[in-house]
Design a protein around this motif. Structure first.
Motif, PDB file in Angstrom:
ATOM      1  N   GLU A 165      50.303  41.246  38.016  1.00  0.00           N
ATOM      2  CA  GLU A 165      49.752  41.756  39.259  1.00  0.00           C
ATOM      3  C   GLU A 165      48.365  42.262  38.893  1.00  0.00           C
ATOM      4  N   ASN A 166      47.354  41.483  39.237  1.00  0.00           N
ATOM      5  CA  ASN A 166      45.997  41.689  38.737  1.00  0.00           C
ATOM      6  C   ASN A 166      46.049  41.721  37.212  1.00  0.00           C
ATOM      7  N   SER A 167      45.763  42.890  36.610  1.00  0.00           N
ATOM      8  CA  SER A 167      45.778  42.899  35.149  1.00  0.00           C
ATOM      9  C   SER A 167      47.052  43.540  34.582  1.00  0.00           C
ATOM     10  N   MET A 168      47.982  43.922  35.460  1.00  0.00           N
ATOM     11  CA  MET A 168      49.213  44.547  34.979  1.00  0.00           C
ATOM     12  C   MET A 168      50.265  43.491  34.666  1.00  0.00           C
ATOM     13  N   ASP A 177      44.159  41.691  14.419  1.00  0.00           N
ATOM     14  CA  ASP A 177      43.241  42.358  15.350  1.00  0.00           C
ATOM     15  C   ASP A 177      43.540  42.009  16.802  1.00  0.00           C
ATOM     16  N   GLU A 178      44.690  41.386  17.058  1.00  0.00           N
ATOM     17  CA  GLU A 178      45.041  41.054  18.439  1.00  0.00           C
ATOM     18  C   GLU A 178      46.175  41.946  18.925  1.00  0.00           C
ATOM     19  N   GLN A 179      45.809  43.195  19.147  1.00  0.00           N
ATOM     20  CA  GLN A 179      46.823  44.185  19.514  1.00  0.00           C
ATOM     21  C   GLN A 179      47.517  43.886  20.829  1.00  0.00           C
ATOM     22  N   GLU A 180      46.827  43.152  21.720  1.00  0.00           N
ATOM     23  CA  GLU A 180      47.425  42.942  23.047  1.00  0.00           C
ATOM     24  C   GLU A 180      48.668  42.071  22.991  1.00  0.00           C
ATOM     25  N   THR A 222      52.441  46.794  30.714  1.00  0.00           N
ATOM     26  CA  THR A 222      51.159  47.284  30.206  1.00  0.00           C
ATOM     27  C   THR A 222      50.040  46.615  30.971  1.00  0.00           C
ATOM     28  N   ASN A 223      48.832  47.027  30.651  1.00  0.00           N
ATOM     29  CA  ASN A 223      47.656  46.455  31.288  1.00  0.00           C
ATOM     30  C   ASN A 223      46.962  45.548  30.283  1.00  0.00           C
ATOM     31  N   ILE A 224      46.779  44.297  30.674  1.00  0.00           N
ATOM     32  CA  ILE A 224      46.092  43.343  29.797  1.00  0.00           C
ATOM     33  C   ILE A 224      44.751  43.014  30.448  1.00  0.00           C
ATOM     34  N   GLY A 225      43.674  43.463  29.805  1.00  0.00           N
ATOM     35  CA  GLY A 225      42.362  43.352  30.431  1.00  0.00           C
ATOM     36  C   GLY A 225      41.750  41.966  30.380  1.00  0.00           C
ATOM     37  N   LEU A 226      41.990  41.227  29.313  1.00  0.00           N
ATOM     38  CA  LEU A 226      41.291  39.957  29.128  1.00  0.00           C
ATOM     39  C   LEU A 226      42.026  38.797  29.799  1.00  0.00           C
ATOM     40  N   ARG A 276      45.843  37.083  29.216  1.00  0.00           N
ATOM     41  CA  ARG A 276      46.829  36.914  30.296  1.00  0.00           C
ATOM     42  C   ARG A 276      47.318  35.476  30.345  1.00  0.00           C
TER      43      ARG A 276
END
Lengths: 300, 63
Positions: free
Chosen positions: A175-178, A242-245, A187-191, A195
């Protein structure tokens, strides 16, 4: 009297029992071959202690007996050593084990040495009991050792997540960035690229506890971390340091007590993913049984 | 007792200067595309994760 045969047979039985218990571990811990060598040697020492107790008692050497009991207490060190090793290696794990899991593993290793002592003690007892059989007493002693080792090992088998809960695949969406899994905002994924990776390769599952006891057990944070770690180590993980997401996430739905797990496995195989979740051990330290208390029964 | 922070905002990347101030290092971008490009670079440099606050601001955090 000559107890050489008793001690050798019983110590060997303890050693073999420890070996048998090592073989049953599926997580490749302790590591092979150094870790194995350490634990086989400790198992042998434990076996020797258990083996000597009976002859020492028969010879009324109570001072020797006290020293043996003192020596047995040294196995507490095993737990500390295992804990230190795992804690030192924790920073090299892509997905952390968590302190609860480490504590559980350390405890198992300490216990297995005591089990080796029990087996050796049992074998030594049976060996002396059947002294009139001559060399043939090896047979009842071996049988007793085998039964003891299998029985003790069975008793020490913990439960797995599959015994406590139903595990099912659930779709994941954004849902958007969530990142949303079932009813749960994970969580929120910004990139946008991240996604896309989640939508294309990610898998999510719901873990539904089968009752209030299971619900309380699964609510343990250490247990949640252990699920993330073990599933990641069984099915592999798609991420770099380095890819914590892309870190696997386990979240709890407060309404139902359900756990939601989302991760990006290296291969998108749903059956393997579900099987891995079901096989995660239930941590001894996480087990709660609210139903055994009166207030627990009242709220059920 | 030692208090451990669960997450930390390492950088803020914004489009509109009037929406942000203080605290963490702030970077401004011309447009959405540039904003996320900067965010990605910063996230990789700092070992963090990009979160989108959905108001034209995104942050890089470390968990």
């Amino acid at each position: 009297m000559n107890y050489a045969l008793t001690v050798i047979t019983a110590a060997l039985a303890g050693f073999l029992a420890r070996w048998y218990m090592l073989r049953r571990d599926y997580r490749q811990y302790p590591s092979y071959p150094q870790g194995w060598a350490i634990h086989l040697f400790l198992g042998f020492i434990g076996g020797l202690i258990g083996a000597i107790i009976v002859p020492a008692f028969l010879e009324k050497e109570f001072a020797a007996l006290s020293f043996l009991l003192l020596a047995a207490s040294q196995f507490r060190e095993v737990r500390k050593v295992e804990r230190d090793t795992l804690e030192a290696m924790e920073s090299t794990e892509m997905v952390k084990r968590g302190t609860a899991y480490i504590e559980g593993i350390a405890r198992v290793f300490e216990t297995r040495n005591y089990l080796a002592i029990w087996v050796a003690l049992g074998v030594s007892l049976v060996f002396e009991f059947f002294a009139w059989l001559g060399p043939w007493r090896v047979l009842p002693a071996a049988l007793a050792g085998l039964i003891l080792a299998v029985l003790l090992n069975q008793l020490m088998q913990g439960k797995q997540i599959g015994d406590l809960a139903r595990v099912q695949i659930v779709p994941l969406k954004f849902e958007n960035s969530m990142l949303v899994v079932g009813p749960k905002y994970m969580t929120n994924i910004g990139l946008a690229e991240a996604r896309e990776v989640f939508v294309k390769r990610g898998l999510a599952a719901v873990i539904q506890p089968s009752g209030p006891n299971a619900k309380a057990t699964l609510a343990n944070v250490g247990q949640m971390q252990a699920i993330a770690h073990d599933v990641a180590s069984m099915v592999g993980i798609y991420m770099d340091v380095d890819e914590q997401e892309y870190t696997p996430l386990v979240r709890r739905d407060s309404d139902t007590g359900n756990l939601y797990l989302v991760m990006i496995p290296s291969e998108q195989n749903r059956d393997a993913f579900l099987a891995a979740i079901r096989r995660v051990p239930v941590l001894e330290g996480a087990v709660r049984k609210p139903l055994t208390s009166l207030p627990g029964k009242m709220v059920d | 007792m030692e208090i451990e922070r669960a997450g930390e905002i390492l950088a803020v990347i914004a489009l509109d200067p009037s929406r942000v101030s203080g605290g963490a290092p702030i970077f401004f971008a011309e447009n959405n595309e540039q904003q996320f490009a900067v965010a990605l670079i910063l996230a990789r440099i700092l070992g963090g994760t990009v979160h989108d606050l959905e108001n034209g601001v995104c942050v890089v955090t470390r968990h």
